[in-house]
Every structure is written in C-alpha cells, then in structure tokens.
Motif scaffolding. Sequence first.
Motif, mmCIF file in Angstrom:
data_model
loop_
_atom_site.group_PDB
_atom_site.id
_atom_site.type_symbol
_atom_site.label_atom_id
_atom_site.label_comp_id
_atom_site.label_asym_id
_atom_site.label_seq_id
_atom_site.Cartn_x
_atom_site.Cartn_y
_atom_site.Cartn_z
ATOM 1 N N TRP A 175 0.919 -1.101 0.363
ATOM 2 C CA TRP A 175 -0.357 -0.169 0.277
ATOM 3 C C TRP A 175 0.574 1.474 -0.046
ATOM 4 O O TRP A 175 0.277 2.131 -0.728
ATOM 5 N N LEU A 176 1.809 1.140 0.715
ATOM 6 C CA LEU A 176 3.261 2.251 -0.051
ATOM 7 C C LEU A 176 3.867 2.651 -0.836
ATOM 8 O O LEU A 176 3.932 3.829 -0.785
ATOM 9 N N PHE A 177 3.737 2.006 -1.790
ATOM 10 C CA PHE A 177 3.661 1.755 -3.120
ATOM 11 C C PHE A 177 2.726 2.530 -4.097
ATOM 12 O O PHE A 177 3.016 3.288 -5.271
ATOM 13 N N VAL A 178 1.352 2.230 -3.948
ATOM 14 C CA VAL A 178 0.154 2.204 -4.556
ATOM 15 C C VAL A 178 -0.291 3.351 -3.999
ATOM 16 O O VAL A 178 -1.569 3.475 -4.774
ATOM 17 N N GLY A 179 -0.291 3.696 -2.699
ATOM 18 C CA GLY A 179 -0.440 4.676 -2.383
ATOM 19 C C GLY A 179 -0.975 5.884 -2.835
ATOM 20 O O GLY A 179 -2.395 6.689 -2.833
ATOM 21 N N ALA A 196 -0.537 6.599 -6.276
ATOM 22 C CA ALA A 196 -1.317 6.536 -7.620
ATOM 23 C C ALA A 196 -2.539 6.080 -7.065
ATOM 24 O O ALA A 196 -3.555 7.289 -7.939
ATOM 25 N N THR A 197 -2.950 5.281 -6.351
ATOM 26 C CA THR A 197 -4.311 5.540 -5.475
ATOM 27 C C THR A 197 -5.580 6.595 -4.732
ATOM 28 O O THR A 197 -6.033 6.980 -6.639
ATOM 29 N N LEU A 198 -4.246 7.537 -4.449
ATOM 30 C CA LEU A 198 -4.820 9.064 -4.301
ATOM 31 C C LEU A 198 -4.680 10.176 -5.460
ATOM 32 O O LEU A 198 -6.310 10.773 -5.435
ATOM 33 N N SER A 254 -10.349 11.338 -10.741
ATOM 34 C CA SER A 254 -11.219 10.872 -11.543
ATOM 35 C C SER A 254 -12.709 10.536 -10.923
ATOM 36 O O SER A 254 -13.347 10.978 -10.798
ATOM 37 N N VAL A 255 -12.958 9.698 -9.458
ATOM 38 C CA VAL A 255 -13.609 9.463 -9.111
ATOM 39 C C VAL A 255 -14.403 11.236 -8.106
ATOM 40 O O VAL A 255 -15.823 11.451 -8.303
ATOM 41 N N PHE A 256 -13.174 11.590 -7.744
ATOM 42 C CA PHE A 256 -14.119 12.599 -7.113
ATOM 43 C C PHE A 256 -14.596 13.531 -8.374
ATOM 44 O O PHE A 256 -15.951 14.576 -7.886
ATOM 45 N N PRO A 257 -13.920 13.742 -9.231
ATOM 46 C CA PRO A 257 -14.667 14.478 -10.035
ATOM 47 C C PRO A 257 -15.703 14.060 -11.133
ATOM 48 O O PRO A 257 -16.980 14.918 -11.327
ATOM 49 N N ALA A 258 -15.709 12.942 -11.024
ATOM 50 C CA ALA A 258 -16.813 12.228 -11.468
ATOM 51 C C ALA A 258 -18.603 12.111 -10.254
ATOM 52 O O ALA A 258 -19.680 12.685 -10.810
#
Length: 315
Positions: free
Chosen positions: A35-39, A41-43, A49-53
């Motif tokens: 999760w430290l690696f992908v965190g 990029a996920t944020l 994308s998700v918030f503007p949608a």
Amino acid sequence: MTTTELSPAAAPSKAEQPGRSGRRHVGWRTSLTGWLFVGPATLIVLGLSVFPAGWAFVLSLEKWNGFSAPEFVGGKNYRRLITDAEFGDAVLHTIVYTAMFVPMSVLAGLFLAVALNRRIRFIGIYRTAIFVPFVASAAATGILSTYLFSPQYGLVNNVLRMLGLPAQGWLEDPAQAMVVIAIMSLWGQAAFTTVIYLAALQDVPGELIEAARVDGAGSWQTFWRVIWPQLRPVTVFVTIWQTIGAIQLFDLVYTTTRGGPLNATRTIVYFLWDKAFRSLDFGYGSAAAYVLFAITLLTTIGVVVYSRRKNMEAF
C-alpha cells in the motif's frame, strides 16, 4: 521395501516452527509495504477521476453558473436534453464520425501492420515514420488540416486545380467538414492500431504459418485461415478503443472548425464544453457528460457481448 522415517532429532521442534502471530505479522508488513507503493497513485486516481465524476453527477442535478448559489432541479437537465434539437444533432454528428473513423482506422492499421511485418531494409525507419503522427499534438494536426484543406490556399485544392478539377469547400462546406476531420483523425490515430496489430502479428506462431505453406496454402489463404483468427481478439480491443476515442472527439474540432460550419461538426463533447464553459450552464453540461458516459458504456458492453458470442473476446 524399506520406509525411511525421520528421527525425532531431525523433525523441527515447535519452537522452530513459525507461530500464527508471526505469520500474521509478516502478512501485515507485506500488505503495508504494498500500500505504501500504490497509495500515492491511488490517491491521484481518486482525486482526478472518482471525485470529479461524483461532483459532476451532483452538478447534473443542479442549475449553476459558477458564481451564484446552485439550485437543485433534479432530472430537469436530463429531460431538457431529450427535447434539445441541438443536442440531438451533436449525437448524430458523433455517430456519423464514429461510423467513418472506426472502420477506416482498423482497416488502415491492419493493412499497414501487414505491410510492416516484413524483414526488409530500413524497416525500423518505416515503423518509426508511421508512428510519428500519433505522438503529434492535436493542435498541430488541426493547424495542418487548416493549411491542407483551406478552400482558398490549401494544398489539396491547389492539386485539384492543377489537375483541372473543381476546388472544394472542405472545412467550410457543411457536407464535407466532418469527412475532412475523419481523414485527419485517421492520419493521426491509425498508427495506434498499426502498432497493436504489428505486435499481434509478431506473436503469431511461425510453425502455424509454415505448416499452412507446406500444405499448399497461398498467401491469401494463409492470412484468412491462420493469421486472421489469431488477430480477432486484437480487433475487438482496437475497435472498442477507437470507438471510445471517436465518441469523445473534441480537440480536432476545436482547433479546426469550432463546431462549424453551421454546427455541422459539433460533437457531444464540443456541445457539453460549449454549454458548460461558454454559456456557464455547468449543470446542463454535466448532464450531457453523463449521457456521453452512458453511451460509451453501452457501446463497450455491446461490443464485448457480441465478441464473446462470436468467440472473439479480448477481455
């Protein structure tokens, strides 16, 4: 027949065996590292994308000009789209463009890939030259389109005059403008399908081709009976990808015709941009964006379902 048994001294003791708490600790540490690696990029994905949608969906239920307090109107914006003749024309123009561009880009990519899948001199230069238009910006493509298809001083009309043929209106003719945009889109986007098809062609097992040739199959029969079945999943993928790109056409229209002449090249994305950022009707523009999302989703699902029924699935 003898059976070898481990002596008690050779068997691992309970103290040497990893306990359940130790395994759980290792698992948590592995998960935390991942999760430290992908965190980050996920944020970024959630933020861009998700918030503007989600915010756009809320705006589609409101009337807001960007300055005053938003007014909740429910589904009024969607009902307005149904009866809006201007939006209907934008949908029709988008469908016409998609029907022209997608088959041409798939066929052109397949033809170029087959032509470039050869061991000839300077093949690397040819492949690079094909891919150059794809990396060019839409603004550059739009400016090139303006110079090539200008009715007054365009290169295409100059060639027609030299051949004794009548000059055409091109980007200033409502009947020809969308055709020109489709051609210039093909010039810039066919390289993508070419690269995908070329990679797929190089993955076709050479043993199959050699076996077909040994059995007496010609070049045409080898392609349709051996190579083409291997390319069907790739064809489904590039068709979906190019269809999504065609439905979202905006940049080339913006840099050439600005939706003209007589709104003949106004697409769905250009329509929602005009309503949201020129007329400052953000709620109405957001509703058009969600209709575009629904059209894209249904089109993708339809192509995937059809391809799976024909055993050509790519997903």
